[in-house]
Design a protein around this motif. Sequence first.
Motif, short mmCIF file in Angstrom:
data_model
loop_
_atom_site.label_atom_id
_atom_site.label_comp_id
_atom_site.label_asym_id
_atom_site.label_seq_id
_atom_site.Cartn_x
_atom_site.Cartn_y
_atom_site.Cartn_z
N GLY A 36 0.80 -1.23 0.00
CA GLY A 36 0.00 0.00 0.00
C GLY A 36 0.82 1.27 0.00
O GLY A 36 0.28 2.37 0.10
N SER A 47 2.77 -0.09 -7.10
CA SER A 47 2.10 -0.37 -8.37
C SER A 47 1.71 0.94 -9.06
O SER A 47 1.90 1.09 -10.28
CB SER A 47 0.85 -1.20 -8.17
N THR A 48 1.22 1.88 -8.28
CA THR A 48 0.79 3.16 -8.88
C THR A 48 1.99 3.86 -9.51
O THR A 48 1.89 4.40 -10.62
CB THR A 48 0.16 4.07 -7.80
N ASP A 72 3.26 13.64 -1.43
CA ASP A 72 2.25 14.70 -1.33
C ASP A 72 1.66 14.76 0.08
O ASP A 72 0.90 15.68 0.39
CB ASP A 72 1.13 14.49 -2.36
P1 GDP Z 1 1.29 -1.04 -3.45
O1 GDP Z 1 0.58 -2.04 -2.58
O2 GDP Z 1 2.58 -0.63 -2.85
O3 GDP Z 1 1.42 -1.48 -4.86
O4 GDP Z 1 0.38 0.29 -3.40
P2 GDP Z 1 -0.64 0.86 -4.52
O5 GDP Z 1 0.09 1.41 -5.68
O6 GDP Z 1 -1.65 -0.21 -4.79
O7 GDP Z 1 -1.28 2.09 -3.74
C1 GDP Z 1 -2.02 1.92 -2.57
C2 GDP Z 1 -2.90 3.17 -2.35
O8 GDP Z 1 -2.08 4.32 -2.25
C3 GDP Z 1 -3.84 3.42 -3.52
O9 GDP Z 1 -5.06 3.86 -2.98
C4 GDP Z 1 -3.19 4.56 -4.28
O10 GDP Z 1 -4.13 5.41 -4.94
C5 GDP Z 1 -2.49 5.32 -3.18
N1 GDP Z 1 -1.31 6.01 -3.68
C6 GDP Z 1 -0.42 5.56 -4.57
N2 GDP Z 1 0.52 6.48 -4.80
C7 GDP Z 1 0.20 7.57 -4.03
C8 GDP Z 1 0.82 8.83 -3.83
O11 GDP Z 1 1.83 9.17 -4.40
N3 GDP Z 1 0.21 9.69 -2.94
C9 GDP Z 1 -0.92 9.33 -2.27
N4 GDP Z 1 -1.44 10.23 -1.45
N5 GDP Z 1 -1.51 8.14 -2.43
C10 GDP Z 1 -0.96 7.27 -3.32
#
Ligand code: GDP
Length: 429
Positions: free
Chosen positions: A58, A62-63, A193
């Motif tokens: 989270g 991935s994002t 952010d």
């Molecule tokens: P992963 O489990 O590490 O792959 O995390 P994800 O990419 O699935 O992101 C988890 C949550 O964090 C999602 O709801 C995204 O929209 C949010 N998120 C991802 N990048 C950012 C960011 O740069 N800033 C904020 N505030 N939220 C983010």
Amino acid sequence: IYSYEFVYYEHVLIFKDRKVRALPLSGHVGLDALPDQLVNKSLGQGFCFNLLCVGETGIGKSTLMNTLFSTDFENLESPHFEPRGKLRARTYGLRENGVQLKLTIVSTIGFGDQMNQQDSYQPIVDYVDAQFESFLQEELKIKRSLHNYHDSRVHVCLYFIAPSGHSLKSLDLVTMKKLDRKVNVIPVIAKSDTISRAELHSFKMKIMSELVSSGVQIYQFPTDDETVAGINGVMNGHLPFAVVGSTEAINVGNKLVRGRQYPWGVVQVENGSHCDFVKLREMLISVNMNDLREQTHARHYELYRRCRLQEMGFRDTEPNRKPASLHQTYTARRQEYLREFHGVEEEMKQMFVQKVKRTEAELKDAEEELQFRFERMKRLHQQEKKRLEEKRRILEEDMNSFNKMRAAVELLQAPSFSTAGKKDKDHKK
Ligand code: GDP
């Protein structure tokens, strides 16, 4: 001209340490087309790049990947309940302006989610080593096929730091320390952010000083190539990059930009004053992707290979400093192995003999115990038999005396009957 130095003669660069005679060319022969041949070949073959994302579930891995490569990779949400951290690798084919990239994204699942985080780094280290090992095994084959081998060695590790604003967690330091000699580590502050500008500045300084004091060597953008030395030097001063990920397109001033919409405004991912995303993308993809690949091969893989070959007993020089040939090393190693093997064989034989002796002794003890119990039972049985026989004898004696007594009683009773009969007869007369 014989030279051991670099010689630049008639546009021909001759390499160091080789006794090479440089000759002038009297006409155009086409050597200048060699770089084009290389470019064409590389374009035909395509490139491969393997990226490892390390960070808790989270945190935005991935994002950020989707944002970096402007695409939507298949992302499965990871659970927080993995008993042990693991990694997921996915390979994709990307194409831009005729350049093909085989991209492998490896992502941690459940990193740091466990109660005991002590060995959270282990699956990552194991994965990185396993890719080196399979490349080494391919290299050592007699029939190698490195030209179409899928090189899965990790070229870069993006280490996602939580935007706490405080300091690095000990898990972050330990993991980066374990990885820094195996892979190019680039730390990034995720979700930047969520942290204010002033806090971010001091957080970056804190992270860098903690990395230095813990002896973690993160990847430095190279400054030895003058075409990129300037930009790389400046960017080294911006590490760790504070990134924001988003694939959402938002309308800002009649322009669609990628960003995150908040009630008070929009955080623009590609705006340099909002975050370092563009810096990361430039440094990772446009400027230093090839250096990351080269460093992986020349530095990290080389170190792995050296250690593994030394482990296998190979040396470049013998103890007397003479160069060791592969054959000699192989023979010496084989003999050493055979010696070890015979030693182990002898040890096992001894162990077997000891075990047989022990078992024999145990069996003998058991047999003696049985014999002793048998004898004891026999003795008891004989005593019982004797006792019963004695009892029987006494009984028989009792019976005999009883019989005798009965006979005597009968005998005593018999004359009184005959006297009585005589009295009767006399009375009748
Ligand atoms: P992963 O489990 O590490 O792959 O995390 P994800 O990419 O699935 O992101 C988890 C949550 O964090 C999602 O709801 C995204 O929209 C949010 N998120 C991802 N990048 C950012 C960011 O740069 N800033 C904020 N505030 N939220 C983010």
